[in-house]
Scaffold this motif. Sequence first.
Motif, mmCIF file in Angstrom:
data_model
loop_
_atom_site.group_PDB
_atom_site.id
_atom_site.type_symbol
_atom_site.label_atom_id
_atom_site.label_comp_id
_atom_site.label_asym_id
_atom_site.label_seq_id
_atom_site.Cartn_x
_atom_site.Cartn_y
_atom_site.Cartn_z
ATOM 1 N N GLY A 140 0.785 -1.218 0.000
ATOM 2 C CA GLY A 140 0.000 0.000 0.000
ATOM 3 C C GLY A 140 0.817 1.267 0.000
ATOM 4 O O GLY A 140 2.010 1.270 -0.296
ATOM 5 N N GLN A 141 0.154 2.354 0.367
ATOM 6 C CA GLN A 141 0.719 3.700 0.280
ATOM 7 C C GLN A 141 1.643 3.957 1.467
ATOM 8 O O GLN A 141 1.200 4.131 2.603
ATOM 9 C CB GLN A 141 -0.423 4.725 0.272
ATOM 10 N N ARG A 142 2.941 3.983 1.175
ATOM 11 C CA ARG A 142 3.951 4.232 2.197
ATOM 12 C C ARG A 142 5.138 4.903 1.514
ATOM 13 O O ARG A 142 5.418 4.633 0.345
ATOM 14 C CB ARG A 142 4.398 2.926 2.867
ATOM 15 N N VAL A 143 5.853 5.737 2.222
ATOM 16 C CA VAL A 143 7.031 6.400 1.665
ATOM 17 C C VAL A 143 8.256 5.681 2.218
ATOM 18 O O VAL A 143 8.842 6.075 3.224
ATOM 19 C CB VAL A 143 7.043 7.900 2.024
ATOM 20 N N LEU A 144 8.620 4.580 1.532
ATOM 21 C CA LEU A 144 9.687 3.703 2.043
ATOM 22 C C LEU A 144 10.600 3.179 0.946
ATOM 23 O O LEU A 144 11.466 2.368 1.221
ATOM 24 C CB LEU A 144 9.071 2.498 2.771
ATOM 25 N N GLY A 145 10.402 3.592 -0.294
ATOM 26 C CA GLY A 145 11.111 2.958 -1.398
ATOM 27 C C GLY A 145 10.309 1.785 -1.913
ATOM 28 O O GLY A 145 9.317 1.360 -1.311
ATOM 29 N N TYR B 142 -0.124 13.460 8.431
ATOM 30 C CA TYR B 142 0.066 14.807 7.904
ATOM 31 C C TYR B 142 1.525 15.229 8.093
ATOM 32 O O TYR B 142 2.148 14.949 9.114
ATOM 33 C CB TYR B 142 -0.862 15.791 8.611
ATOM 34 N N GLY B 143 2.068 15.900 7.090
ATOM 35 C CA GLY B 143 3.428 16.415 7.177
ATOM 36 C C GLY B 143 4.489 15.345 7.251
ATOM 37 O O GLY B 143 5.504 15.493 7.937
ATOM 38 N N TYR B 144 4.317 14.276 6.498
ATOM 39 C CA TYR B 144 5.237 13.136 6.626
ATOM 40 C C TYR B 144 6.600 13.368 5.996
ATOM 41 O O TYR B 144 7.529 12.614 6.234
ATOM 42 C CB TYR B 144 4.603 11.877 6.037
ATOM 43 N N SER B 145 6.759 14.347 5.154
ATOM 44 C CA SER B 145 8.059 14.702 4.578
ATOM 45 C C SER B 145 8.609 13.573 3.698
ATOM 46 O O SER B 145 7.965 13.161 2.766
ATOM 47 C CB SER B 145 9.035 15.099 5.694
ATOM 48 N N THR B 146 9.779 13.009 4.022
ATOM 49 C CA THR B 146 10.469 12.089 3.127
ATOM 50 C C THR B 146 10.320 10.621 3.511
ATOM 51 O O THR B 146 10.860 9.748 2.838
ATOM 52 C CB THR B 146 11.980 12.408 3.075
ATOM 53 N N GLU B 147 9.609 10.318 4.598
ATOM 54 C CA GLU B 147 9.465 8.916 4.999
ATOM 55 C C GLU B 147 8.190 8.737 5.800
ATOM 56 O O GLU B 147 7.838 9.556 6.646
ATOM 57 C CB GLU B 147 10.667 8.461 5.837
ATOM 58 N N SER B 148 7.483 7.644 5.517
ATOM 59 C CA SER B 148 6.315 7.274 6.310
ATOM 60 C C SER B 148 6.036 5.791 6.121
ATOM 61 O O SER B 148 5.956 5.305 4.993
ATOM 62 C CB SER B 148 5.080 8.077 5.897
ATOM 63 N N SER B 149 5.870 5.083 7.223
ATOM 64 C CA SER B 149 5.542 3.660 7.153
ATOM 65 C C SER B 149 4.049 3.415 7.312
ATOM 66 O O SER B 149 3.593 2.283 7.228
ATOM 67 C CB SER B 149 6.300 2.882 8.246
#
Length: 469
Positions: A151-156, A172-179
């Motif tokens: 799903g939607q995650r900022v992890l590569g 909100y405001g997750y910037s460059t990484e979010s699990s």
Amino acid sequence: MSKVFSWVLTTASALTLSLAPLFALAVEHYQSHRITPQGVVLTTDQGEVSVEFYNPHSVAVWYQPSGVTQLPSLLIGNPAQPVELALASNEQQLTLQSDALQLVISKSPLSIAFYRDGELLTRDQAGLIQADGQLGFDFSLAEQEKLAGAGQRVLGMDRRGHKLPLYNKAHYGYSTESSQMYFSLAGILSDKNYMLLFDNGATGELDLGHSQADQLRFRAQGGRSSYLLVAADTTPELIQQYLAVSGKPPLPARWTLGNYASRFGYRTEAEARAVVQKFRELKLPLDAIVIDLYWFGPDIQGHMGNLDWDRQAFPSPEQMLADFAADGVKTILVTEPFILTSSKRWDESVTAGAIAPGPDGQPKTFDFYFGNTGLVDVFNPKAADWFWQRYQELLAQGVGGIWGDLGEPEVHPADTNHYLPGIGLQPADAVHNAYGHRWAELVHQGYRRDFPAQRPFIMMRAGSLGSQR
């Protein structure tokens, strides 16, 4: 407010939960089997296990322990297709084979290995695992195997080595990484060209070789104890085989691929009209305008759940919608599933039985950023009918599309209950990740029934496997 388009295997979110209790391996043993047109049903010392091919590339395995409530499938959208299968049996195992997949089912203890062209894809190592009211599965991973999805995650792209919460939740405001984000998916796509998808909408966790390098672990706080394995030669073919089982997205209307005007937000009809006019003066293309929450109230807080125009700010919305439509501009409105106790719809929604109850059976209320509120129980047919009537009124006025915001749900107290037909009340954690899916489904069904000539536009920021259809 965040607006997120989410597509298959591009999604996600979840509360950083620790499913701390250790899972005891509930060893299951084969007793007998019966052949079905699509596979076999195993009788075990704990219940039944259905192994059903939906096409030669796709097989669903559904553990049904005796006395355990099973929730409806979210993932499966199409009926199984005729499949030629071969079955062999000896004292130790069953072998079930299609043209594309081979399953080796060990009888005692029960486990299932999945092969394609003689290569082991993965192994269901211990069958259904149950402990402390939770359920789970363990699967083997190859040493160099890479895993996408979840799903939607900022992890590569490669999520192997991560332990990921399965709990749709705004970040909100997750910037460059979010699990953990809005739209989690309980499944992976392997570089060995298979997909492993858990047909479960409960709060949970997906451990992709984090705790044990050679093992994928799925855990959930209830829900359905079923998974789908799909295998093919290439990634595009793999996606097509998955969609053949789960269902394809409907063809969108042409205007949905155009240019939108959107901001937080247009406070008045005059402002919205001025923005559309400015696009025309500048000769910029414009196909839709998205109107955020000021359409139903003058302030951010206190008005959510009105689900009707603030006619002080928008004195002639029907004419505005008609004028925009005549100019080739569709109007999309934000809506939310929260009905504030201060809104104009609160008493009406309670009378209609639309609000999810708490432990005492009364409409559950709680505080969040926008005010004191209840949550529409989209699983309950009475609540779904009431909610759809609001959409029907807006679409009949000329609204061109529906934006469903905060649909994780953004706040979902654990002691909220939801009514599922034929099953009864289920706690929030058993259905949390299914909420956005069911909301989108009720809007889609309403569109198809009451506006059959209109292609639905439904913009949801949360959902589950199967929501693409």
